[in-house]
Design a protein around this motif. Structure first.
Motif, short mmCIF file in Angstrom:
data_model
loop_
_atom_site.label_atom_id
_atom_site.label_comp_id
_atom_site.label_asym_id
_atom_site.label_seq_id
_atom_site.Cartn_x
_atom_site.Cartn_y
_atom_site.Cartn_z
N ASN A 49 -2.38 8.36 -2.06
CA ASN A 49 -2.10 6.99 -2.49
C ASN A 49 -1.67 6.98 -3.95
O ASN A 49 -2.02 7.88 -4.71
CB ASN A 49 -3.39 6.16 -2.38
CG ASN A 49 -3.86 6.03 -0.94
OD1 ASN A 49 -4.35 6.98 -0.36
ND2 ASN A 49 -3.68 4.87 -0.37
N THR A 82 0.90 14.42 -3.05
CA THR A 82 -0.19 13.55 -3.47
C THR A 82 -0.41 12.44 -2.44
O THR A 82 0.38 12.27 -1.52
CB THR A 82 0.12 12.91 -4.83
OG1 THR A 82 1.37 12.24 -4.74
CG2 THR A 82 0.19 13.97 -5.90
N HIS A 140 0.87 -1.19 0.00
CA HIS A 140 0.00 0.00 0.00
C HIS A 140 0.90 1.23 0.00
O HIS A 140 1.40 1.64 1.04
CB HIS A 140 -0.87 -0.07 1.27
CG HIS A 140 -1.73 1.13 1.52
ND1 HIS A 140 -3.10 1.11 1.33
CD2 HIS A 140 -1.45 2.38 1.95
CE1 HIS A 140 -3.61 2.29 1.65
NE2 HIS A 140 -2.63 3.08 2.03
N HIS A 192 1.99 5.23 -0.88
CA HIS A 192 1.59 6.61 -1.14
C HIS A 192 2.63 7.22 -2.09
O HIS A 192 3.79 6.84 -2.06
CB HIS A 192 1.53 7.40 0.17
CG HIS A 192 0.32 7.05 1.00
ND1 HIS A 192 -0.46 8.00 1.61
CD2 HIS A 192 -0.26 5.86 1.30
CE1 HIS A 192 -1.46 7.41 2.26
NE2 HIS A 192 -1.36 6.10 2.10
#
Lengths: 320, 320
Positions: free
Chosen positions: A257, A255, A215, A217
Motif C-alpha cells: 500500500n 512495495t 486505496h 498500492h
C-alpha cells in the motif's frame, strides 16, 4: 465514454486518511503478530492523530490466520473520540461478528473483474452483490455504515483493462443497497492518474452523492502520483498503510500500500488538514517496523521530516 | 510573493527524460564500475529510446574517483542520432575537458543555499556565478549549450527553507550568461508539489523564455508526485536515474533520484510521448542492477508493465 471533471480539493481542506495497515498489512505478514503488539501499533497510530482505521478483517481464521484475533484486537484498542473504526467483512457472518464488536463501519469487497471475483470468492460479481443485500440490511438496522469495496478497480491481473463503467455500475448498486461510500481498491498496483480520473468521473456520473475513497498500492511506484490525480478530481479520502506495509501477490519484492507517513508528509506539506502529526506518525511507523522485524518500504521513516536540519560542520557532497 | 501559474502540459506532448544515472548514480556507488560496464549500461539506455543523458562528470578524479574515466566513457558510447549528450562540469577546466570530448551540453552547478554552496565548492554563490562567465563564454564559442544547475533549489539541509526568489535570481543570472535552461536540483529530497510550483512560477516571472528542467530525488517518497506538480505547471523536462540509482548523503537508506523506468511508466500511461520503450527500459535497469550487484529501489523493475497478464489458474488472495 468520458465524463466531466470535478473541481480539485480546495486549499486547506480536510483530507481523511484511513489507516489500513492493521488489516491489509498484517494479513500478509508471514508470521502472526501477537495481539498485544497489534494493539500497541494501532494505539500509536491513533496517538499520531489518525481518526479512521480499518482495524481488522472478519474472515475465516483458516483463510487468514494472521487476523484470527479480530475480536480481541477490537476489544483491546483505544477508541479516540470521533474515530471511525472499520473492519473488512466478506459476508453476513463476518458482518455479524463485526457488529458484535461495535465497529462504526464495515468494508465489503467485490472485484470489478469477473475473473478476479471468481478467483477470490468463487462466485460471479452479481451474486456477490446480491449477498450484500442482507449484509447492508443488517448493518443499516444496527446503525453501522457500509463502505462498498471494489477490488481490481483500476485493472485486473487476469483480464487486464477494467472498464470504468463496470466500476461505476457496481458503485451504483452499492449506493442502492445503502452504502455511504465506495472504496476503489488498486489490488495489484495497476492504478495510474488516467485510470483514477476515469473511474472517479464515471462513478460521479452514475452515482451522484456517493462518497469515494481511493486505496492505492505503490507496486509500480506511482501511488502518490495517483493521490495527486485524486486530489485534482476532488477526492478527499485515501487509504494508506503504516510504513508501506502490505504487498501485491503478483509482484514479488514490490512495495505494498502507499505509505501512511509518506502520504501525511505529502498532504501536510501541500497545506491540507490531515490532523496527523508527522513526528508521531514516524514514531508509530518505527514501532511497527521494530515489531514486524524487517525494513519497511516507507521513505520518510528513513529520511525524517522535510526541515530536519544538519550541522554545517558535516561534509556536503557533490551536488545534484 | 506569488506568481501566475502556467498552463499544464497538453495531452500527448513530448516529455524529455534526461537520464542521470551514469553521473548522479555511478558517482556514489562504493565501488568503481569498470568503464566497459558503464558503456554497456549507457548503450542499453539509449537502445530503450532515451535521447538525453548526463553521461559523466568532469570533476577531479581525486574528489570523485568513480568517474575518473569520463573521457573513456564518452569515447566508447553509442551516440544515437539526435541524442543530447551532457556532462556535469564544476569549473573551466572541466568545461575544457568536456568540450574536448564533443559533448552537446554542459551542466554547471551552484547551490541556491549560501551555506550549501560554501560547503560544496568553498565559495559564495556570487563567486560561483562569476566563475561561470568564462565557462559560458567558452561553451557558447564552441557551440555547446549550457544548462545551469541550481542545487538545493527546494530546500537546504543546513538552512532549511530556500526562498523561490533566490532560485529565480540565480536562474536570471544564468540566463544573462547565455544558459538555455536551468536544472533545479532536489539535492537532499526536500521538493514538494508546493515548492515545485513556487520555484517554477518565480523563475518564469524573473527569466521568461528560460528552459526549466526538474531533478527530483525520491528521498521522502514524493518524487513522482512532484513530477505531477511540474506537469501541471507546464514543465516538460525531467531528470531521472535508471533503477533509482543515486542517493542522498543526509538520509541513509532512503532512495535516490526518481527512477527512470517508473517515470517512463507514469508518463507513457498518462499519454505523453517519451520515446522510451518500457520493456527495453526494464531490460536496461536489470542490466544496471546486475552490474551494480544490489537490488535497486525502482518498482517497475520488480512488478513489470501494467498489463502484464497472469494465468487465472494462479491463486488470487483476499482482495484489497
Amino acid at each position: 465514454m468520458t465524463h466531466a471533471a470535478s473541481p480539485p480539493v480546495p486549499d486547506g481542506a480536510h483530507i481523511t486518511i484511513c489507516e489500513v495497515g492493521p488489516r491489509d498489512g498484517f494479513q500478509i505478514e508471514s508470521t502472526f503478530i501477537p495481539t498485544d503488539k497489534k494493539i500497541a501499533i494501532i494505539n500509536a497510530l491513533f496517538a499520531a492523530g489518525l481518526r479512521a482505521m480499518q482495524v481488522t478483517s472478519f474472515v475465516s481464521p483458516r483463510a487468514v490466520p494472521q487476523l484470527a484475533d479480530a475480536e480481541a484486537v477490537l476489544a483491546g484498542i483505544d477508541r479516540p473520540k470521533g474515530a471511525l473504526i472499520t473492519a473488512l467483512i466478506p459476508n453476513l457472518k463476518g458482518a455479524e461478528r463485526a457488529a458484535a464488536c461495535g465497529v462504526d463501519a464495515v468494508h465489503t469487497v467485490v472485484s470489478a473483474s469477473e475473473t478476479h471475483n471468481r478467483k477470490n470468492v468463487n462466485r460471479p460479481i452479481d451474486a456477490s452483490l446480491k449477498d450484500f443485500e442482507a449484509v447492508c440490511d443488517l448493518m443499516l438496522q444496527k446503525g453501522i455504515m457500509v463502505e462498498g469495496g471494489i477490488a481490481t478497480a483500476f485493472g485486473c491481473p487476469f483480464e487486464g483493462v477494467v472498464p470504468p463503467e463496470q466500476v461505476a455500475r457496481i458503485a451504483k448498486r452499492y449506493q442502492d443497497l445503502g452504502a455511504t461510500a465506495v472504496g476503489l481498491g488498486d489490488t495489484t498496483g495497476m492504478a495510474t492518474p488516467a485510470t483514477v480520473r476515469a473511474a472517479v468521473q464515471a462513478i460521479r456520473a452514475e452515482a451522484p452523492g456517493l462518497g469515494i475513497g481511493l486505496h492505492f498500492h505503490n507496486t509500480r511506484g506511482v501511488g502518490l502520483a495517483c493521490v495527486m490525480a485524486g486530489l485534482a478530481e476532488g477526492v478527499t479520502h485515501y487509504d494508506a498503510s503504516v510504513g508501506g506495509l502490505g504487498g501485491c501477490p503478483f509482484a514479488a519484492g514490490a512495495t505494498g500500500n502507499i505509505c501512511t507517513e509518506d502520504l501525511v508528509y505529502l498532504l501536510n506539506e501541500s497545506g491540507y488538514d490531515t490532523g496527523v502529526d508527522l513526528d508521531a506518525m514516524i514514531t508509530a511507523a518505527k514501532l511497527a517496523q521494530d515489531i514486524i522485524g524487517r525494513e519497511l518500504p516507507g521513505q520518510v521513516i528513513k529520511s525524517g521530516p522535510r526541515l530536519r536540519r544538519y550541522d554545517p560542520g558535516l561534509t556536503a557532497t557533490a551536488a545534484g
